[in-house]
Design an enzyme around this catalytic site. Structure first.
Site, mmCIF file in Angstrom:
data_model
loop_
_atom_site.group_PDB
_atom_site.id
_atom_site.type_symbol
_atom_site.label_atom_id
_atom_site.label_comp_id
_atom_site.label_asym_id
_atom_site.label_seq_id
_atom_site.Cartn_x
_atom_site.Cartn_y
_atom_site.Cartn_z
ATOM 1 N N SER A 102 9.723 1.382 -2.068
ATOM 2 C CA SER A 102 8.869 0.559 -2.937
ATOM 3 C C SER A 102 9.418 0.453 -4.359
ATOM 4 O O SER A 102 9.183 -0.545 -5.032
ATOM 5 C CB SER A 102 7.448 1.125 -2.981
ATOM 6 O OG SER A 102 6.823 0.928 -1.743
ATOM 7 N N HIS A 324 7.975 -4.722 1.551
ATOM 8 C CA HIS A 324 8.706 -4.348 2.770
ATOM 9 C C HIS A 324 7.672 -4.116 3.855
ATOM 10 O O HIS A 324 6.462 -4.153 3.568
ATOM 11 C CB HIS A 324 9.522 -3.068 2.549
ATOM 12 C CG HIS A 324 8.691 -1.958 1.987
ATOM 13 N ND1 HIS A 324 7.760 -1.274 2.741
ATOM 14 C CD2 HIS A 324 8.583 -1.452 0.721
ATOM 15 C CE1 HIS A 324 7.139 -0.396 1.984
ATOM 16 N NE2 HIS A 324 7.616 -0.483 0.747
HETATM 17 ZN ZN LIG Z 1 6.145 3.277 1.628
#
Ligand SMILES: [Zn+2]
Length: 459
Positions: A102, A324
Site C-alpha cells: 500500500s 491493489h
Molecule cells: Zn495490504
C-alpha cells in the site's frame, strides 16, 4: 426559397417552420445548463476527492454487487459502476518486487513517482517527493484525509507526510503535526484511527493540534456536532473495527465523509480530499469474506456521500480506484458443482451478524462455540461445521478458531483465496465530474498524481 404570397403552400411551410422553431426553443430551454457530458466535464474542477478502496480488486467488487443485489432482491450496480473509465497498473519500482504494497502504491498516486515497497512519499534514494496534498495546500485549498485505518497507515501517510518506512508509526504521527507548508499544517481535517500513535507518554499530538485551533473528537456523536474547519478525529487505538463489528459510538466512513465535506467546502479556493476504505484490505489479509464485504458496504456508503456532494456541487471531481488486490480473492471456488449450483452465493455471508474474528474472540474467552455460532450466524449449521469450530476451540487458539469459522462461509459461498498477501493484477478506475476525461483507458498508478498536479496547475 420563400415567396411572400398567401398561397396555401407558403402558409403550410410557415406553420411547419414555426412549429419546428418552437420545439427547438423549448428543447433549448429545458436542457440542463451543465450536463455532465458537455460543459462541466471540460471545466477545471475546484474540488478533488480521490477515493481508494484498499485491497479492492475486481472480484471483491463483483461479490459486493451480487451481495447487494441479493439483499435488495433485484439486480443492482454499485455506486461507482457506471463511472468506469479504465484500469490502472500497480507494480512498484522495487529491485525485488513486482507486486505493490500500500505504501508504494499510495506514493505513486500521491506523488507521481514509483518507489520501493515500504516508502512513504520518498523515492528509491530516500528523497522526499512532493505530493498532491502539498500542491493543493500551496494553492490555498483545504485538505482532508479520511480513512478507516489508523492515520499512520501507509495510504494516508503517503498523502500526509514523508518517511523512509511505513513502519515508523510514531514518527509518521509526529510528522502530521511537524511538517508544514508555508508555516501551516498540511491537513485541515484528519479523521481515522491511531490514537495510540498520536497520544503517547512522550508526546500528545491531539493536545498540540488542539492548541493550534483544531477541534478534537473521539466519537461519532461529537463528530456530527462539529462546527470547526480544523478537525482531528481519532476513533480507535489503531484501525477502526470492521463495519459489521462497530459500536454505535464509532462513525461509519459515510459519517466521516459528510463531516469532512461540511468543513472542507467552506474554503472558497476549494479542497483536496483523500478518502479510503482501508479495512477491505485488512479483512482480505485475514481471508475473511464476511469482514471484507461488510467493509465494502461501508465503503460504498462513503463513496455515495462523496458522489452526492459532487452531483449537487458540480465543481467537484471524484476518482474512485484501488491500490491493489488482496488475498487472491475469487468469485467462485473449489467445490462448486452443477448440484450445488454453479455460482458464488452471497446468502451465507448475509447470514453473519459479526465477523468470524469477533465470534472467535467470544469463544476464546470461554463462551460455548455452538451458542456463539447460533447467536451470530442466522442460518442452520451442520453438525460437521459446529464440530470443526469446537475442535479448533479445544486448542484455544483464537486465530485457528477464526479460520475454522471462516471456512464455513468460504465453502458455502464458494469464495476462494490464494494468499494472505497482495496480488498484482490491474485494478479498476472510475471518475465523475469536471476533468474526468483525463482518466481514460489503461493508466499507470503514477498517472493519478500527474493528472491531479495538472489540474492544480491550471488555475
Ligand atoms: Zn495490504
Amino acid at each position: 426559397m420563400f415567396v411572400i404570397t398567401k398561397s396555401r403552400f407558403t402558409v403550410t411551410v410557415t406553420l411547419i417552420l414555426t412549429a419546428f422553431l418552437s420545439i427547438f426553443a423549448i428543447t433549448e430551454f429545458i436542457s440542463p445548463p451543465h450536463s455532465q457530458s458537455s460543459k462541466s466535464s471540460s471545466k477545471n474542477p475546484k474540488n478533488i476527492i480521490l477515493i481508494i478502496g484498499d485491497g479492492m480488486g475486481m472480484p471483491m467488487i463483483n461479490s459486493y454487487r451480487t451481495l447487494k443485489s441479493e439483499k435488495l432482491n433485484t439486480p443492482v450496480q454499485t455506486a461507482w459502476d457506471s463511472y468506469l473509465t479504465g484500469m490502472q497498473m500497480t507494480q512498484p519500482n522495487d529491485p525485488r518486487d513486482n507486486i505493490t504494497d500500500s505504501s508504494a502504491a499510495a506514493t505513486a498516486m500521491a506523488t507521481g513517482t514509483k518507489t520501493y515497497n515500504d516508502a512513504i512519499a520518498v523515492d528509491n534514494n530516500h528523497q522526499r517527493l512532493k505530493s498532491v496534498t502539498e500542491a493543493a495546500k500551496e494553492k490555498k485549498k483545504s485538505v482532508g484525509i479520511v480513512v478507516t485505518s489508523d492515520l499512520t497507515d501507509a495510504t494516508p501517510a503517503a498523502f500526509g507526510v514523508h518517511n523512509v518506512s511505513r513502519k515508523n508509526y510514531t514518527e509518521i504521527a509526529d510528522q502530521y503535526y511537524d511538517e508544514r507548508i508555508n508555516g501551516s499544517h498540511k491537513v485541515d481535517v484528519l479523521l481515522g484511527g491511531g490514537a495510540k500513535y498520536f497520544i503517547r507518554n512522550d508526546r500528545n499530538l491531539a493536545e498540540e493540534f488542539r492548541k493550534d485551533g483544531y477541534h478534537y473528537v473521539t466519537t461519532k456523536q461529537d463528530l456530527k456536532k462539529n462546527q470547526h474547519e480544523k478537525l482531528l478525529g481519532l476513533f480507535g487505538e489503531v484501525e477502526l473495527d470492521k463495519a459489521i463489528d462497530r459500536e454505535n459510538s464509532t462513525p461509519s466512513l459515510k459519517d466521516m465523509t459528510e463531516a469532512a465535506l461540511t468543513q472542507l467546502q467552506k474554503n472558497e479556493n476549494g479542497f483536496f480530499m483523500l478518502l479510503e476504505g482501508s479495512n477491505i484490505d485488512n479483512a482480505a489479509h485475514e481471508n475473511d469474506v464476511v469482514g471484507a464485504l461488510s467493509e465494502m458496504e461501508d465503503f460504498e456508503k462513503g463513496v455515495q456521500a462523496a458522489l452526492d456532494f459532487a452531483k449537487k456541487d458540480q465543481e467537484t471531481l471524484v476518482i474512485i480506484t484501488a491500490d491493489h488486490s488482496t488475498g487472491g480473492f475469487s468469485y467462485g471456488a473449489e467445490g462448486m458443482t452443477r448440484e450445488t449450483g454453479y455460482k458464488w452465493d452471497p446468502s451465507p455471508i448475509i447470514a453473519a451478524k459479526k465477523t468470524p474474528g469477533y465470534m472467535a474472540e467470544k469463544i476464546a474467552e470461554g463462551q460455548d462455540a455452538e451458542k456463539v455460532l447460533s447467536t451470530y450466524v442466522d442460518m442452520k449449521l451442520t453438525e460437521n461445521e459446529i464440530n470443526q469450530v469446537q475442535n479448533a476451540a479445544s486448542q484455544s487458539n483464537t486465530a485457528d478458531i477464526q479460520k475454522s469459522i471462516q471456512l464455513i462461509f468460504d465453502k458455502r459461498s464458494f469464495s476462494g483465496w490464494t494468499t494472505l498477501a497482495h496480488t498484482g493484477e490491474d485494478v479498476p478506475v472510475y471518475a465523475y465530474g469536471p476533468g474526468k476525461e483525463k482518466w481514460k483507458g489503461l493508466i499507470d498508478n503514477t498517472q493519478q498524481a500527474k493528472n491531479i498536479f495538472a489540474i492544480l496547475e491550471q488555475k
